[in-house]
Every structure is written in C-alpha cells, then in structure tokens.
Design a protein around this motif. Structure first.
Motif, PDB file in Angstrom:
ATOM      1  N   HIS A  24       0.837  -1.207   0.000  1.00 31.28           N
ATOM      2  CA  HIS A  24       0.000   0.000   0.000  1.00 31.28           C
ATOM      3  C   HIS A  24       0.868   1.252   0.000  1.00 31.28           C
ATOM      4  O   HIS A  24       0.593   2.210  -0.727  1.00 31.28           O
ATOM      5  N   PHE A  25       1.892   1.252   0.830  1.00 34.92           N
ATOM      6  CA  PHE A  25       2.822   2.387   0.897  1.00 34.92           C
ATOM      7  C   PHE A  25       3.450   2.636  -0.471  1.00 34.92           C
ATOM      8  O   PHE A  25       3.469   3.769  -0.971  1.00 34.92           O
ATOM      9  N   LEU A  26       3.946   1.579  -1.095  1.00 40.35           N
ATOM     10  CA  LEU A  26       4.584   1.691  -2.402  1.00 40.35           C
ATOM     11  C   LEU A  26       3.594   2.193  -3.450  1.00 40.35           C
ATOM     12  O   LEU A  26       3.895   3.138  -4.201  1.00 40.35           O
ATOM     13  N   ALA A  27       2.426   1.596  -3.499  1.00 37.76           N
ATOM     14  CA  ALA A  27       1.431   1.974  -4.517  1.00 37.76           C
ATOM     15  C   ALA A  27       0.978   3.419  -4.330  1.00 37.76           C
ATOM     16  O   ALA A  27       0.838   4.168  -5.314  1.00 37.76           O
ATOM     17  N   SER A  28       0.756   3.835  -3.104  1.00 36.45           N
ATOM     18  CA  SER A  28       0.296   5.201  -2.849  1.00 36.45           C
ATOM     19  C   SER A  28       1.328   6.230  -3.308  1.00 36.45           C
ATOM     20  O   SER A  28       0.984   7.229  -3.946  1.00 36.45           O
ATOM     21  N   TYR A  29       2.582   5.997  -2.980  1.00 33.25           N
ATOM     22  CA  TYR A  29       3.604   6.967  -3.341  1.00 33.25           C
ATOM     23  C   TYR A  29       3.923   6.933  -4.832  1.00 33.25           C
ATOM     24  O   TYR A  29       4.256   7.965  -5.405  1.00 33.25           O
ATOM     25  N   VAL A  30       3.814   5.786  -5.462  1.00 32.16           N
ATOM     26  CA  VAL A  30       4.020   5.713  -6.914  1.00 32.16           C
ATOM     27  C   VAL A  30       2.907   6.471  -7.638  1.00 32.16           C
ATOM     28  O   VAL A  30       3.173   7.239  -8.570  1.00 32.16           O
ATOM     29  N   VAL A  31       1.666   6.278  -7.207  1.00 28.41           N
ATOM     30  CA  VAL A  31       0.534   6.982  -7.821  1.00 28.41           C
ATOM     31  C   VAL A  31       0.702   8.495  -7.659  1.00 28.41           C
ATOM     32  O   VAL A  31       0.523   9.257  -8.615  1.00 28.41           O
ATOM     33  N   ALA A  32       1.055   8.937  -6.479  1.00 31.11           N
ATOM     34  CA  ALA A  32       1.248  10.376  -6.249  1.00 31.11           C
ATOM     35  C   ALA A  32       2.448  10.896  -7.035  1.00 31.11           C
ATOM     36  O   ALA A  32       2.397  12.002  -7.591  1.00 31.11           O
ATOM     37  N   ALA A  33       3.507  10.126  -7.118  1.00 33.14           N
ATOM     38  CA  ALA A  33       4.698  10.569  -7.847  1.00 33.14           C
ATOM     39  C   ALA A  33       4.442  10.673  -9.344  1.00 33.14           C
ATOM     40  O   ALA A  33       4.928  11.603  -9.998  1.00 33.14           O
ATOM     41  N   ILE A  34       3.675   9.749  -9.886  1.00 37.46           N
ATOM     42  CA  ILE A  34       3.369   9.793 -11.322  1.00 37.46           C
ATOM     43  C   ILE A  34       2.587  11.063 -11.655  1.00 37.46           C
ATOM     44  O   ILE A  34       2.844  11.720 -12.666  1.00 37.46           O
ATOM     45  N   HIS A  35       1.670  11.433 -10.788  1.00 39.97           N
ATOM     46  CA  HIS A  35       0.867  12.625 -11.057  1.00 39.97           C
ATOM     47  C   HIS A  35       1.644  13.909 -10.794  1.00 39.97           C
ATOM     48  O   HIS A  35       1.525  14.881 -11.537  1.00 39.97           O
ATOM     49  N   CYS A  36       2.464  13.952  -9.768  1.00 45.55           N
ATOM     50  CA  CYS A  36       3.129  15.191  -9.361  1.00 45.55           C
ATOM     51  C   CYS A  36       4.543  15.333  -9.914  1.00 45.55           C
ATOM     52  O   CYS A  36       5.144  16.397  -9.773  1.00 45.55           O
ATOM     53  N   ALA A  37       5.094  14.301 -10.534  1.00 51.55           N
ATOM     54  CA  ALA A  37       6.482  14.348 -10.982  1.00 51.55           C
ATOM     55  C   ALA A  37       6.771  15.406 -12.043  1.00 51.55           C
ATOM     56  O   ALA A  37       7.844  16.005 -12.003  1.00 51.55           O
ATOM     57  N   PRO A  38       5.874  15.690 -12.996  1.00 49.59           N
ATOM     58  CA  PRO A  38       6.226  16.726 -13.968  1.00 49.59           C
ATOM     59  C   PRO A  38       6.481  18.081 -13.311  1.00 49.59           C
ATOM     60  O   PRO A  38       7.227  18.897 -13.864  1.00 49.59           O
ATOM     61  N   ASN A  39       5.886  18.314 -12.159  1.00 45.53           N
ATOM     62  CA  ASN A  39       6.127  19.522 -11.380  1.00 45.53           C
ATOM     63  C   ASN A  39       5.883  20.789 -12.192  1.00 45.53           C
ATOM     64  O   ASN A  39       6.597  21.773 -12.058  1.00 45.53           O
TER      65      ASN A  39
END
Length: 125
Positions: A24-39
């Motif tokens: 869950h920890f991994l999936a949550s942070y990957v999902v958030a990183a994919i959306h917020c990574a372009p910054n």
C-alpha cells in the motif's frame, strides 16, 4: 489420534498484514509521484490521485481487517492469553496467532497514516 505438529498459522500468515501495508505504501507513493512528478503546476488539484489512493487504502484496510479478524478469532478460540513460553504445538499456535493480531493491528494503523495525506493534501505542494 496423533496430532500433527503442523500449525494452521505459519510465517506467511504472520507477515501478510505488514506485506499489504508495504505494498500500500509503495502503490500510494508511486501513484502520487506519477501525477506530481512533472512539477509543472504544483497548485493544480489532484482529485484523481486522491481518489485512487483512497481506493487503494480502502482495499488494503479491508484485507488487513480480514487478517486481523481471522487471527483474532482463532486466538480467542484457543483460549487467548499472553504467555506462550511452553514448547507445545498449541502454545506455538497461540504465539503465532497473537503475533499476527498485533502485526495486523499495527499494519492497520500504518495504512491509515499512509493514506491520510490523500484526505488532507489537495495539490502537489
């Protein structure tokens, strides 16, 4: 009738809840990183990401709740108790069940705290 030394619980039942917590920890942070990574626009609302993390959190809580419910029920059926220092099959079984209860409860709390930012954070800042 001879009893088997094999218990119903084993190392896999013991680590199921912490494994769900880690995934869950991994999936949550990957999902958030994919959306917020372009910054590009950090103030843009992340509604889809929050919903996805919420769904992942709900699934993880249900799975951990099932592990907790099963192990707690078996631990209570075997008499419960907190001392498991005898070298018997039933004492090993109780120890594994009680350890699974504690790890599942800790994992449940951990998943709630990992999923909490999805409820509170509205953008990528």
């Amino acid at each position: 009738m001879a009893r088997s030394r094999q218990t119903n619980d084993n190392l896999w039942t013991l680590i199921t809840a912490p494994t769900i917590w880690a995934l869950h920890f991994l999936a949550s942070y990957v999902v958030a990183a994919i959306h917020c990574a372009p910054n590009e626009d950090i103030f843009q609302p992340i509604v889809e990401t929050r919903i996805m993390v919420g769904v992942i959190t709900a699934i993880a809580l249900v799975l951990i709740g099932l592990v907790l419910w099963r192990s707690f029920g078996e631990w209570r059926r075997h008499g419960g108790g907190y001392r498991h220092n005898e070298d018997t099959d039933i004492d090993r079984e109780r120890f594994l069940e009680f350890s699974t209860v504690l790890l599942a409860a800790l994992s449940f709390i951990g998943v709630v705290f990992v999923g909490l930012p999805a409820l509170l954070v509205v953008d990528c800042r």
